[in-house]
Design an enzyme around this catalytic site. Structure first.
Site, PDB file in Angstrom:
ATOM      1  N   ASN A   1       1.759  -3.515   7.835  1.00  0.00           N
ATOM      2  CA  ASN A   1       2.765  -4.243   7.050  1.00  0.00           C
ATOM      3  C   ASN A   1       3.644  -3.280   6.265  1.00  0.00           C
ATOM      4  O   ASN A   1       4.823  -3.556   6.017  1.00  0.00           O
ATOM      5  CB  ASN A   1       2.075  -5.234   6.107  1.00  0.00           C
ATOM      6  CG  ASN A   1       1.474  -6.383   6.875  1.00  0.00           C
ATOM      7  OD1 ASN A   1       2.179  -7.288   7.296  1.00  0.00           O
ATOM      8  ND2 ASN A   1       0.173  -6.343   7.113  1.00  0.00           N
TER       9      ASN A   1
ATOM     10  N   HIS B   1      -1.062   7.255   3.673  1.00  0.00           N
ATOM     11  CA  HIS B   1       0.308   6.906   4.081  1.00  0.00           C
ATOM     12  C   HIS B   1       1.234   8.060   3.700  1.00  0.00           C
ATOM     13  O   HIS B   1       1.180   8.534   2.571  1.00  0.00           O
ATOM     14  CB  HIS B   1       0.778   5.641   3.351  1.00  0.00           C
ATOM     15  CG  HIS B   1      -0.149   4.477   3.526  1.00  0.00           C
ATOM     16  ND1 HIS B   1      -0.155   3.690   4.641  1.00  0.00           N
ATOM     17  CD2 HIS B   1      -1.116   3.987   2.724  1.00  0.00           C
ATOM     18  CE1 HIS B   1      -1.070   2.742   4.531  1.00  0.00           C
ATOM     19  NE2 HIS B   1      -1.673   2.907   3.370  1.00  0.00           N
TER      20      HIS B   1
ATOM     21  N   ALA C   1       0.803  -1.220   0.000  1.00  0.00           N
ATOM     22  CA  ALA C   1       0.000   0.000   0.000  1.00  0.00           C
ATOM     23  C   ALA C   1       0.840   1.276   0.000  1.00  0.00           C
ATOM     24  O   ALA C   1       0.286   2.376   0.000  1.00  0.00           O
ATOM     25  CB  ALA C   1      -0.920  -0.001   1.220  1.00  0.00           C
TER      26      ALA C   1
HETATM   27  N1  LIG Z   1       1.859  -5.084   2.493  1.00  0.00           N
HETATM   28  C1  LIG Z   1       0.738  -4.368   2.526  1.00  0.00           C
HETATM   29  O1  LIG Z   1       0.696  -3.204   2.094  1.00  0.00           O
HETATM   30  C2  LIG Z   1      -0.493  -4.980   3.071  1.00  0.00           C
HETATM   31  C3  LIG Z   1      -0.478  -6.257   3.574  1.00  0.00           C
HETATM   32  N2  LIG Z   1      -1.631  -6.830   4.040  1.00  0.00           N
HETATM   33  C4  LIG Z   1      -1.556  -8.220   4.525  1.00  0.00           C
HETATM   34  O2  LIG Z   1      -2.356  -9.016   3.685  1.00  0.00           O
HETATM   35  C5  LIG Z   1      -3.173  -9.867   4.459  1.00  0.00           C
HETATM   36  C6  LIG Z   1      -4.433 -10.206   3.682  1.00  0.00           C
HETATM   37  O3  LIG Z   1      -5.220  -9.039   3.504  1.00  0.00           O
HETATM   38  P1  LIG Z   1      -6.780  -9.166   3.221  1.00  0.00           P
HETATM   39  O4  LIG Z   1      -7.019 -10.044   2.073  1.00  0.00           O
HETATM   40  O5  LIG Z   1      -7.322  -7.791   3.208  1.00  0.00           O
HETATM   41  O6  LIG Z   1      -7.241  -9.898   4.576  1.00  0.00           O
HETATM   42  P2  LIG Z   1      -8.571 -10.711   4.833  1.00  0.00           P
HETATM   43  O7  LIG Z   1      -8.685 -10.815   6.315  1.00  0.00           O
HETATM   44  O8  LIG Z   1      -9.691 -10.126   4.068  1.00  0.00           O
HETATM   45  O9  LIG Z   1      -8.255 -12.147   4.222  1.00  0.00           O
HETATM   46  C7  LIG Z   1      -7.289 -13.017   4.741  1.00  0.00           C
HETATM   47  C8  LIG Z   1      -7.754 -14.420   4.396  1.00  0.00           C
HETATM   48  O10 LIG Z   1      -6.715 -15.344   4.674  1.00  0.00           O
HETATM   49  C9  LIG Z   1      -7.280 -16.451   5.340  1.00  0.00           C
HETATM   50  N3  LIG Z   1      -6.283 -17.162   6.116  1.00  0.00           N
HETATM   51  C10 LIG Z   1      -5.752 -16.825   7.302  1.00  0.00           C
HETATM   52  N4  LIG Z   1      -4.847 -17.738   7.709  1.00  0.00           N
HETATM   53  C11 LIG Z   1      -4.822 -18.695   6.739  1.00  0.00           C
HETATM   54  C12 LIG Z   1      -4.103 -19.915   6.578  1.00  0.00           C
HETATM   55  N5  LIG Z   1      -3.237 -20.346   7.500  1.00  0.00           N
HETATM   56  N6  LIG Z   1      -4.323 -20.653   5.467  1.00  0.00           N
HETATM   57  C13 LIG Z   1      -5.201 -20.241   4.523  1.00  0.00           C
HETATM   58  N7  LIG Z   1      -5.932 -19.092   4.625  1.00  0.00           N
HETATM   59  C14 LIG Z   1      -5.736 -18.328   5.728  1.00  0.00           C
HETATM   60  C15 LIG Z   1      -8.378 -15.857   6.187  1.00  0.00           C
HETATM   61  O11 LIG Z   1      -9.305 -16.819   6.566  1.00  0.00           O
HETATM   62  P3  LIG Z   1     -10.194 -16.589   7.909  1.00  0.00           P
HETATM   63  O12 LIG Z   1     -11.105 -15.453   7.619  1.00  0.00           O
HETATM   64  O13 LIG Z   1     -10.860 -17.909   8.057  1.00  0.00           O
HETATM   65  O14 LIG Z   1      -9.211 -16.280   9.004  1.00  0.00           O
HETATM   66  C16 LIG Z   1      -8.977 -14.827   5.211  1.00  0.00           C
HETATM   67  O15 LIG Z   1      -9.912 -15.423   4.340  1.00  0.00           O
HETATM   68  C17 LIG Z   1      -3.385  -9.075   5.756  1.00  0.00           C
HETATM   69  O16 LIG Z   1      -3.663  -9.934   6.852  1.00  0.00           O
HETATM   70  C18 LIG Z   1      -2.082  -8.360   5.943  1.00  0.00           C
HETATM   71  O17 LIG Z   1      -1.184  -9.215   6.680  1.00  0.00           O
HETATM   72  C19 LIG Z   1      -2.811  -6.164   4.015  1.00  0.00           C
HETATM   73  C20 LIG Z   1      -2.862  -4.884   3.530  1.00  0.00           C
HETATM   74  C21 LIG Z   1      -1.715  -4.183   3.026  1.00  0.00           C
HETATM   75  O1  LIG Z   2      -3.541  -1.511   3.129  1.00  0.00           O
HETATM   76  C1  LIG Z   2      -3.056  -0.579   3.785  1.00  0.00           C
HETATM   77  O2  LIG Z   2      -3.394   0.611   3.635  1.00  0.00           O
HETATM   78  C2  LIG Z   2      -1.940  -0.830   4.754  1.00  0.00           C
HETATM   79  C3  LIG Z   2      -2.092  -2.039   5.563  1.00  0.00           C
HETATM   80  O3  LIG Z   2      -3.170  -2.489   5.872  1.00  0.00           O
HETATM   81  C4  LIG Z   2      -0.868  -2.700   6.020  1.00  0.00           C
HETATM   82  O4  LIG Z   2       0.214  -2.148   5.824  1.00  0.00           O
HETATM   83  O5  LIG Z   2      -0.976  -3.793   6.602  1.00  0.00           O
END
Ligand SMILES: NC(=O)C1=CN([C@@H]2O[C@H](COP(=O)(O)OP(=O)(O)OC[C@H]3O[C@@H](n4cnc5c(N)ncnc54)[C@H](OP(=O)(O)O)[C@@H]3O)[C@@H](O)[C@H]2O)C=CC1
Ligand SMILES: O=C([O-])CC(=O)C(=O)O
EC number: 1.4.1.21
Length: 268
Positions: free
Chosen positions: A191, A221, A125
């Site tokens: 993250n 951000h 992001a």
């Molecule tokens: N680098 C960046 O800029 C960003 C990074 N992120 C990361 O990306 C991740 C995903 O984001 P987002 O899609 O919005 O999150 P969501 O919560 O919408 O989706 C995450 C999914 O992963 C599933 N999950 C969790 N653990 C496991 C596992 N061990 N095996 C298989 N599936 C699993 C969850 O299932 P359940 O609902 O059953 O738990 C859920 O369906 C965030 O948790 C964050 O860590 C997010 C935003 C920005």
């Molecule tokens: O998606 C975003 O804006 C940032 C975020 O959640 C993350 O860094 O985990």
């Protein structure tokens, strides 16, 4: 007559089918029609047409993807990344904040070395990481990140215990500290602080402030960098993904762009 060589079909497994996974899978099917796609879930579910459903770590390793795309969270990285890397599978990480754990980082480095595979992190992001990485070559003086999101994007985090997010009328600073602390305490929201730390001054010296702001509808951000090179400031105001207000659409787009780069494909 020379032997005919055919390029093997790319095999991509997507770990996680939440807001990002649901956005990403149809886009991959469209942009990489030649690829075999799989979805790694924790339990049985309906997979989208044409996508192989894999439940658990063994099924993932047995399917032998070339690339594992993680968009599932810190717990999922801990469960799947090291075995995948050790098995020679490249891993593209969205949940970069998990790398604030130095022991895990070392374990993943060892696994990648053992499997001759690569751990790749997304910019997600945030932007400007290329400039930050370049600038550090001449020495950095300070890196400061400020993340602002609407109050309800902080639900389920430590901020929800300290503040009644639903009734906030003014912006409040919910966290001030290092990138390492923020990435550990806000695993679904910070993250980007880890991505900034890795590109710049590291987890302890990168300064982070997180704000719940009732006056905004986007995930904002700001990155301020000072060093021998000079200084820069970059600001983003990201639309959230409809299914998860914590997550910026740009984070999913960044994952998609990184996959295009990995396979050397153009935008379609
Ligand atoms: N680098 C960046 O800029 C960003 C990074 N992120 C990361 O990306 C991740 C995903 O984001 P987002 O899609 O919005 O999150 P969501 O919560 O919408 O989706 C995450 C999914 O992963 C599933 N999950 C969790 N653990 C496991 C596992 N061990 N095996 C298989 N599936 C699993 C969850 O299932 P359940 O609902 O059953 O738990 C859920 O369906 C965030 O948790 C964050 O860590 C997010 C935003 C920005
Ligand atoms: O998606 C975003 O804006 C940032 C975020 O959640 C993350 O860094 O985990």
């Amino acid at each position: 007559m020379p032997a005919e060589h055919s390029t093997p079909r790319p095999r991509i497994a997507v770990l996680g089918y939440g807001a990002m996974g649901r956005y990403l899978l149809p886009r991959l099917a469209q942009q990489l029609p030649e690829a075999a796609l799989a979805l790694v879930l924790r339990g049985p579910a309906d997979a989208p047409a044409g996508v192989t459903l894999l439940t658990g770590a063994k099924a993932l390793l047995d399917w032998q993807p070339g690339l594992l795309v993680e968009c599932a969270g810190h717990g999922a990285v801990r469960e799947h990344a090291a075995p995948a890397l050790r098995a020679g599978i490249d891993v593209l990480l969205t949940s970069v904040g998990v790398l604030a754990d130095a022991d895990l980082r070392a374990q993943l480095d060892d696994s990648a070395r053992a499997g001759a595979s690569r751990l790749i992190t997304v910019s997600g992001a945030i932007g400007g990481l290329d400039a930050l990485d370049a600038a550090r070559g001449a020495g950095l003086h300070s890196v400061r990140y400020v993340g602002r999101k609407p109050p309800l994007a902080w639900s389920g985090t430590p901020a929800a215990e300290a503040f009644d997010l639903a009734v906030l009328r003014e912006p409040v600073v919910i966290f001030s500290g290092s990138a390492g602390e923020s990435a550990r305490a806000y695993p679904k929201n910070a993250n980007v602080t880890a991505a900034v730390a890795l590109a710049g001054m590291g987890f302890e010296q990168t300064q982070v402030q997180l704000v719940a702001d009732p006056g905004i509808t986007r995930n904002c951000h700001a990155l301020e960098v000072r060093g021998a090179f000079g200084e820069f400031r970059i600001e983003l105001a990201n639309a959230p993904l409809p299914e998860n207000p914590k997550t910026s659409w740009l984070a999913a787009l960044s994952l998609e762009a990184q996959i295009r780069g990995y396979f050397g494909t153009a935008v379609s």
